[in-house]
Design a protein around this motif. Structure first.
Motif, PDB file in Angstrom:
ATOM      1  N   ASP A   8       5.588   5.890  -1.042  1.00 37.72           N
ATOM      2  CA  ASP A   8       5.172   6.115   0.339  1.00 37.72           C
ATOM      3  C   ASP A   8       3.927   5.272   0.630  1.00 37.72           C
ATOM      4  N   GLU A  10       1.052   3.959   2.799  1.00 38.16           N
ATOM      5  CA  GLU A  10       0.233   4.587   3.835  1.00 38.16           C
ATOM      6  C   GLU A  10      -1.227   4.301   3.514  1.00 38.16           C
ATOM      7  N   HIS A  70       8.185   5.668   7.244  1.00 34.06           N
ATOM      8  CA  HIS A  70       7.420   6.871   6.871  1.00 34.06           C
ATOM      9  C   HIS A  70       6.571   7.320   8.070  1.00 34.06           C
ATOM     10  N   HIS A  74       1.575   8.615   9.760  1.00 33.08           N
ATOM     11  CA  HIS A  74       1.559   9.689   8.769  1.00 33.08           C
ATOM     12  C   HIS A  74       1.389  11.035   9.468  1.00 33.08           C
ATOM     13  N   PRO A 120       6.277  12.285   6.280  1.00 32.23           N
ATOM     14  CA  PRO A 120       4.996  12.554   5.623  1.00 32.23           C
ATOM     15  C   PRO A 120       4.939  14.003   5.136  1.00 32.23           C
ATOM     16  N   HIS A 230       2.711   7.056  -4.517  1.00 26.86           N
ATOM     17  CA  HIS A 230       1.991   6.295  -3.494  1.00 26.86           C
ATOM     18  C   HIS A 230       1.246   5.131  -4.131  1.00 26.86           C
TER      19      HIS A 230
HETATM   20 ZN   LIG Z   1       3.002  10.006   2.830  1.00 23.73          ZN
END
Ligand SMILES: [Zn+2]
Length: 292
Positions: A8, A10, A70, A74, A120, A230
């Motif tokens: 993910d 972000e 995604h 977020h 998210p 992540h």
């Molecule tokens: Zn996330």
């Protein structure tokens, strides 16, 4: 067993900072690890992460990986499962537009329309899944197994309840949790896989994986393991207070514990041990294509 690694992409520490040190420095470490292990994965970018780093998005794609979406920032696009200060869900009538814009932002950066999505915090919903269906998505990897605890394998969700099997074309990929253990958390968060690989190490996570594999075997289901990690976990994160804008945040210690080199080593060990167990690795869209 089939495994999906989802990354993910972000800001650092999820929603808690505006920085992209982890995205910039952690993503190449994922790419290196995946190449060495000969596997591909899905990288779910927020619209703003993709829009601000189009070269990185293209590079991920050129390395043979899938680029998914995604959300835009977020934000909470589905049903919040527990309270988080300052984090509120979209209104139902905002969901379609929000996901369309997020999709277009990732598409503009990647040069290709994303077909896989992850909410998210795994805060998904029926409205979200219906919106994804209308946008042509093939896969959604938002179902938190730790919370709903009923779907083990990828499935087509129902248009009136995304947590049960139905007739939508999109395929829901449950994110792995260890259902063989008993939960002591009101939401079941202690069953979740994240972030055990770096807080307790790969071997601890593998014990949960083996426990869950036994749980599946007892039910005649082939174990399906979908993970979320992540890029910011593979880069050292500030410990303690982080100041920006008009104030500071102090993430709970486990949120940022062992980010950096230790996390890289443990993730590599995890993949190695899964490969030893005969695991096959797929992108989210490939799993969707396998489900009839
Ligand atoms: Zn996330």
């Amino acid at each position: 067993m089939r495994v999906v690694l989802g990354f993910d992409c972000e800001t650092d520490v999820g929603s808690w900072t505006p920085f992209y040190e982890g995205l910039i420095h952690g993503t190449p470490r994922f790419l290196d690890l995946l190449q060495r292990r000969g596997i591909t994965a899905t990288f779910f970018f927020t619209g703003v992460a993709a829009g601000g780093h189009p070269d990185l998005v293209r590079h991920v794609q050129n390395c043979g990986h899938e680029v998914g979406c995604h959300s835009i920032y977020h934000e909470t696009v589905g049903d919040p499962l527990f309270e988080i200060p300052g984090v509120y869900p979209l209104l139902p009538e905002e969901v379609d537009n929000r996901l369309r814009v997020a999709t277009e932002m990732v598409e503009a950066a990647a040069g290709r329309r994303p077909v896989s999505f992850r909410a998210p915090r795994l805060f998904g919903s029926t409205a979200m899944v219906n919106a994804l269906e209308r946008l042509g998505y093939l896969a959604d990897s938002s179902y938190p197994m730790y919370f709903y605890r009923s779907r083990l394998a990828p499935y087509h969700p129902d248009a009136n309840d995304w947590t049960i099997e139905g007739t939508l074309k999109i395929v829901e990929l449950p994110t792995f949790a260890d259902l063989s253990m008993e939960s002591k958390d009101p939401y079941g968060r202690d069953l979740d896989q994240w972030p055990l690989f770096r807080t307790e190490g790969a071997e601890a996570l593998l014990r949960h994986i083996d426990g869950y594999a036994g749980y599946c075997q007892a039910r005649g289901v082939e174990p399906f393991l979908c993970f979320y990690f992540h890029p910011w976990e593979l880069h050292p994160m500030p410990q303690g207070e982080i100041h920006y804008g008009e104030g500071s945040v102090r993430p709970d210690p486990f949120i940022v514990k062992n980010c950096g080199q230790y996390a890289v080593e443990q993730l590599d060990l995890l993949v190695e041990k899964l490969q030893e167990r005969g695991a096959e690795f797929f992108q989210a869209r490939q799993i969707a294509e396998q489900v009839q």
